[in-house]
Design a protein around this motif. Structure first.
Motif: not given
Length: 106
Positions: A4-6, A10-13, A29-34
């Protein structure tokens, strides 16, 4: 246990055809988002319409591409003719300026 993310999400594409489909995600968007982008003809594309993916996807225009391809095959060193002289000298432009703007805003 699934990763899971912070924030517990759930991560997803997400596959999209235009940045406008997910533009709202950039606003939250948060600083920890990719964010990951496939860069081959996604962020930048050739200025020449005949080299753009939209050209290749159009059924009638793709016939022109095929005819040019057959012409090039008849040339000495066809790979050199096409790629060296055409593709490598082609200036680029953003596919969607909104994508560039959103990336810079991150």
């Amino acid at each position: 246990m699934e990763p899971t993310g912070l924030d517990g999400a759930q991560p997803h594409i997400t596959e999209i055809n235009s940045i406008e489909e997910v533009a709202v995600l950039f606003e939250y968007a948060h600083p920890d988002d990719l964010f990951v982008f496939d860069v081959d003809l996604v962020i930048l594309e050739p200025v020449n319409p005949a080299q753009q993916m939209r050209f290749h996807a159009h059924p009638e225009l793709s016939k022109i591409k095929a005819a040019v391809g057959e012409f090039i095959k008849k040339k000495p060193n066809p790979d050199e003719f096409y790629f060296s002289r055409t593709m490598q000298r082609e200036p680029s432009q953003p596919v969607e300026q909104a994508l560039i703007d959103n990336i810079l805003a991150l």
